[in-house]
Design a protein around this motif. Sequence first.
Motif, PDB file in Angstrom:
ATOM      1  N   LYS A  37       0.812  -1.211   0.000  1.00  0.00           N
ATOM      2  CA  LYS A  37       0.000   0.000   0.000  1.00  0.00           C
ATOM      3  C   LYS A  37       0.848   1.265   0.000  1.00  0.00           C
ATOM      4  CE  LYS A  37      -3.682  -2.235   2.681  1.00  0.00           C
ATOM      5  NZ  LYS A  37      -4.453  -2.184   3.956  1.00  0.00           N
ATOM      6  N   ASP A  38       2.134   1.110   0.275  1.00  0.00           N
ATOM      7  CA  ASP A  38       3.013   2.275   0.322  1.00  0.00           C
ATOM      8  C   ASP A  38       4.430   1.867  -0.058  1.00  0.00           C
ATOM      9  OD1 ASP A  38       4.150   1.054   2.580  1.00  0.00           O
ATOM     10  OD2 ASP A  38       2.949   2.236   3.973  1.00  0.00           O
ATOM     11  N   VAL A  39       5.337   2.828  -0.047  1.00  0.00           N
ATOM     12  CA  VAL A  39       6.704   2.580  -0.487  1.00  0.00           C
ATOM     13  C   VAL A  39       7.403   1.569   0.416  1.00  0.00           C
ATOM     14  CG1 VAL A  39       8.976   3.627  -0.817  1.00  0.00           C
ATOM     15  CG2 VAL A  39       6.927   4.829  -1.607  1.00  0.00           C
ATOM     16  N   ASN A  40       7.225   1.675   1.729  1.00  0.00           N
ATOM     17  CA  ASN A  40       7.911   0.767   2.653  1.00  0.00           C
ATOM     18  C   ASN A  40       7.502  -0.680   2.423  1.00  0.00           C
ATOM     19  OD1 ASN A  40       9.317   2.851   3.889  1.00  0.00           O
ATOM     20  ND2 ASN A  40       7.764   3.172   5.465  1.00  0.00           N
ATOM     21  N   LEU A  53       8.547  -6.833 -12.992  1.00  0.00           N
ATOM     22  CA  LEU A  53       8.003  -5.511 -13.311  1.00  0.00           C
ATOM     23  C   LEU A  53       7.161  -5.031 -12.136  1.00  0.00           C
ATOM     24  CD1 LEU A  53       6.563  -4.204 -16.619  1.00  0.00           C
ATOM     25  CD2 LEU A  53       5.095  -4.090 -14.613  1.00  0.00           C
ATOM     26  N   ILE A  54       7.154  -3.733 -11.920  1.00  0.00           N
ATOM     27  CA  ILE A  54       6.358  -3.133 -10.839  1.00  0.00           C
ATOM     28  C   ILE A  54       5.346  -2.185 -11.451  1.00  0.00           C
ATOM     29  CG2 ILE A  54       6.419  -1.662  -8.772  1.00  0.00           C
ATOM     30  CD1 ILE A  54       9.411  -2.552  -8.505  1.00  0.00           C
ATOM     31  N   ILE A  55       4.094  -2.315 -11.011  1.00  0.00           N
ATOM     32  CA  ILE A  55       3.067  -1.341 -11.365  1.00  0.00           C
ATOM     33  C   ILE A  55       2.752  -0.554 -10.104  1.00  0.00           C
ATOM     34  CG2 ILE A  55       0.694  -0.984 -12.148  1.00  0.00           C
ATOM     35  CD1 ILE A  55       0.897  -3.522 -13.755  1.00  0.00           C
ATOM     36  N   ALA A  56       2.967   0.756 -10.134  1.00  0.00           N
ATOM     37  CA  ALA A  56       2.821   1.581  -8.935  1.00  0.00           C
ATOM     38  C   ALA A  56       1.906   2.758  -9.195  1.00  0.00           C
ATOM     39  CB  ALA A  56       4.180   2.079  -8.460  1.00  0.00           C
ATOM     40  N   ASP A  57       0.980   2.969  -8.267  1.00  0.00           N
ATOM     41  CA  ASP A  57       0.125   4.155  -8.323  1.00  0.00           C
ATOM     42  C   ASP A  57       0.933   5.370  -7.873  1.00  0.00           C
ATOM     43  OD1 ASP A  57      -1.964   5.950  -8.358  1.00  0.00           O
ATOM     44  OD2 ASP A  57      -3.304   4.735  -7.133  1.00  0.00           O
ATOM     45  N   ILE A  58       0.636   6.519  -8.445  1.00  0.00           N
ATOM     46  CA  ILE A  58       1.259   7.767  -7.989  1.00  0.00           C
ATOM     47  C   ILE A  58       0.848   8.056  -6.549  1.00  0.00           C
ATOM     48  CG2 ILE A  58       1.075  10.286  -8.191  1.00  0.00           C
ATOM     49  CD1 ILE A  58       3.033   9.392 -10.130  1.00  0.00           C
ATOM     50  N   SER A  59      -0.444   7.859  -6.243  1.00  0.00           N
ATOM     51  CA  SER A  59      -0.980   8.172  -4.913  1.00  0.00           C
ATOM     52  C   SER A  59      -0.999   6.909  -4.070  1.00  0.00           C
ATOM     53  CB  SER A  59      -2.402   8.734  -5.029  1.00  0.00           C
ATOM     54  OG  SER A  59      -2.418   9.884  -5.824  1.00  0.00           O
ATOM     55  N   ASP A  67       8.483   8.529  -5.356  1.00  0.00           N
ATOM     56  CA  ASP A  67       9.560   8.114  -4.454  1.00  0.00           C
ATOM     57  C   ASP A  67       9.945   6.658  -4.702  1.00  0.00           C
ATOM     58  OD1 ASP A  67       9.774  10.558  -3.230  1.00  0.00           O
ATOM     59  OD2 ASP A  67       8.572  10.032  -1.482  1.00  0.00           O
ATOM     60  N   LEU A  68       8.946   5.817  -4.954  1.00  0.00           N
ATOM     61  CA  LEU A  68       9.227   4.402  -5.222  1.00  0.00           C
ATOM     62  C   LEU A  68       9.988   4.242  -6.536  1.00  0.00           C
ATOM     63  CD1 LEU A  68       8.946   1.420  -4.534  1.00  0.00           C
ATOM     64  CD2 LEU A  68       6.717   1.438  -5.693  1.00  0.00           C
ATOM     65  N   THR A  98      11.141  11.027 -15.877  1.00  0.00           N
ATOM     66  CA  THR A  98      12.395  11.612 -15.409  1.00  0.00           C
ATOM     67  C   THR A  98      12.915  10.875 -14.176  1.00  0.00           C
ATOM     68  OG1 THR A  98      11.756  13.795 -16.244  1.00  0.00           O
ATOM     69  CG2 THR A  98      13.471  13.735 -14.563  1.00  0.00           C
ATOM     70  N   ALA A  99      11.990  10.421 -13.324  1.00  0.00           N
ATOM     71  CA  ALA A  99      12.379   9.682 -12.118  1.00  0.00           C
ATOM     72  C   ALA A  99      12.895   8.288 -12.440  1.00  0.00           C
ATOM     73  CB  ALA A  99      11.196   9.593 -11.152  1.00  0.00           C
ATOM     74  N   GLY A 100      12.531   7.760 -13.640  1.00  0.00           N
ATOM     75  CA  GLY A 100      13.034   6.438 -14.025  1.00  0.00           C
ATOM     76  C   GLY A 100      11.971   5.452 -14.444  1.00  0.00           C
ATOM     77  N   ALA A 101      10.700   5.857 -14.469  1.00  0.00           N
ATOM     78  CA  ALA A 101       9.632   4.947 -14.892  1.00  0.00           C
ATOM     79  C   ALA A 101       9.785   4.604 -16.371  1.00  0.00           C
ATOM     80  CB  ALA A 101       8.265   5.573 -14.640  1.00  0.00           C
ATOM     81  N   ARG A 102       9.290   3.426 -16.741  1.00  0.00           N
ATOM     82  CA  ARG A 102       9.359   2.980 -18.134  1.00  0.00           C
ATOM     83  C   ARG A 102       8.005   3.088 -18.838  1.00  0.00           C
ATOM     84  NH1 ARG A 102      13.869   3.163 -20.325  1.00  0.00           N
ATOM     85  NH2 ARG A 102      13.279   1.549 -21.818  1.00  0.00           N
ATOM     86  N   GLY A 103       7.017   3.611 -18.120  1.00  0.00           N
ATOM     87  CA  GLY A 103       5.715   3.786 -18.745  1.00  0.00           C
ATOM     88  C   GLY A 103       4.769   4.520 -17.827  1.00  0.00           C
ATOM     89  N   TYR A 104       3.708   5.046 -18.414  1.00  0.00           N
ATOM     90  CA  TYR A 104       2.728   5.814 -17.653  1.00  0.00           C
ATOM     91  C   TYR A 104       1.360   5.533 -18.251  1.00  0.00           C
ATOM     92  CZ  TYR A 104       0.576   9.799 -15.268  1.00  0.00           C
ATOM     93  OH  TYR A 104      -0.214  10.580 -14.474  1.00  0.00           O
ATOM     94  N   ILE A 105       0.410   5.207 -17.390  1.00  0.00           N
ATOM     95  CA  ILE A 105      -0.919   4.871 -17.862  1.00  0.00           C
ATOM     96  C   ILE A 105      -1.965   5.454 -16.919  1.00  0.00           C
ATOM     97  CG2 ILE A 105      -0.903   2.646 -16.675  1.00  0.00           C
ATOM     98  CD1 ILE A 105      -2.483   1.500 -19.015  1.00  0.00           C
ATOM     99  N   MET A 106      -3.000   6.052 -17.474  1.00  0.00           N
ATOM    100  CA  MET A 106      -4.082   6.607 -16.664  1.00  0.00           C
ATOM    101  C   MET A 106      -4.977   5.481 -16.154  1.00  0.00           C
ATOM    102  SD  MET A 106      -3.823   9.937 -16.546  1.00  0.00           S
ATOM    103  CE  MET A 106      -5.475  10.539 -16.178  1.00  0.00           C
ATOM    104  N   LYS A 107      -5.484   5.632 -14.921  1.00  0.00           N
ATOM    105  CA  LYS A 107      -6.350   4.598 -14.357  1.00  0.00           C
ATOM    106  C   LYS A 107      -7.613   4.388 -15.191  1.00  0.00           C
ATOM    107  CE  LYS A 107      -5.271   4.106  -9.483  1.00  0.00           C
ATOM    108  NZ  LYS A 107      -5.806   4.139  -8.109  1.00  0.00           N
TER     109      LYS A 107
END
Length: 223
Positions: A37-40, A53-59, A67-68, A98-107
Amino acid sequence: MPDKKKILLVEDHPIFRLGLAELINQEEDLRAFGKAKDVNQAIIEIENMAPDLIIADISLKNSDGIDLVKYVKLHHGQIPVLVLSMHDEYLYAQRALTAGARGYIMKQEAMESVVTAIHHVLTGKIYLNEKVKEHILSTMSNPQKAREKTPVDRLTDRELQVFRMIGRGFSSREIATRLFLSIKTIGTYRERIKEKLSLKHANELVRCAVHFEKTGQITTQQG
């Protein structure tokens, strides 16, 4: 049959996470796992499961997907991250890349496009929808346009994170605790945000942040 690629889902909305996992698990070559549920929590899952592969929500709960992304790029650069967001793709897509993600997708398009995006990123490519591609390419080819930033664009990643946490109702002390920073540092961020958004008072900052968190839009109207 080839080994299934392990997909770590970092998402703090359980219903959305379950739906996404079910969709991914229908693919013969993919397997979704994780309840981070969070970065930790995500870091623990990464160390234990070594995802492909990691799929991460911005929020995220008490944290921020950017941060992740930065953590993964620094410590596990071989693991690609696909970022999900319900917020303005123009604001976050470039920050995520810029942070290093390899893709971006809207929910809003995730259920239609996430499998395609996963396979795309797993082959070493970057995944963006056509609208975001066009925007980024247009910005890169037009330096003048790149300089014409909206007020929120002027915020650094950390300032934007603090701004959004204010919009969620966190106090300065709570923000400091969650970000492992001092209250004085959070106060400095608040002042910088007010200056960049042309806000004079703390109440204006809170109203503006709440509006942004609800709508994804910025307003600096005072009153």
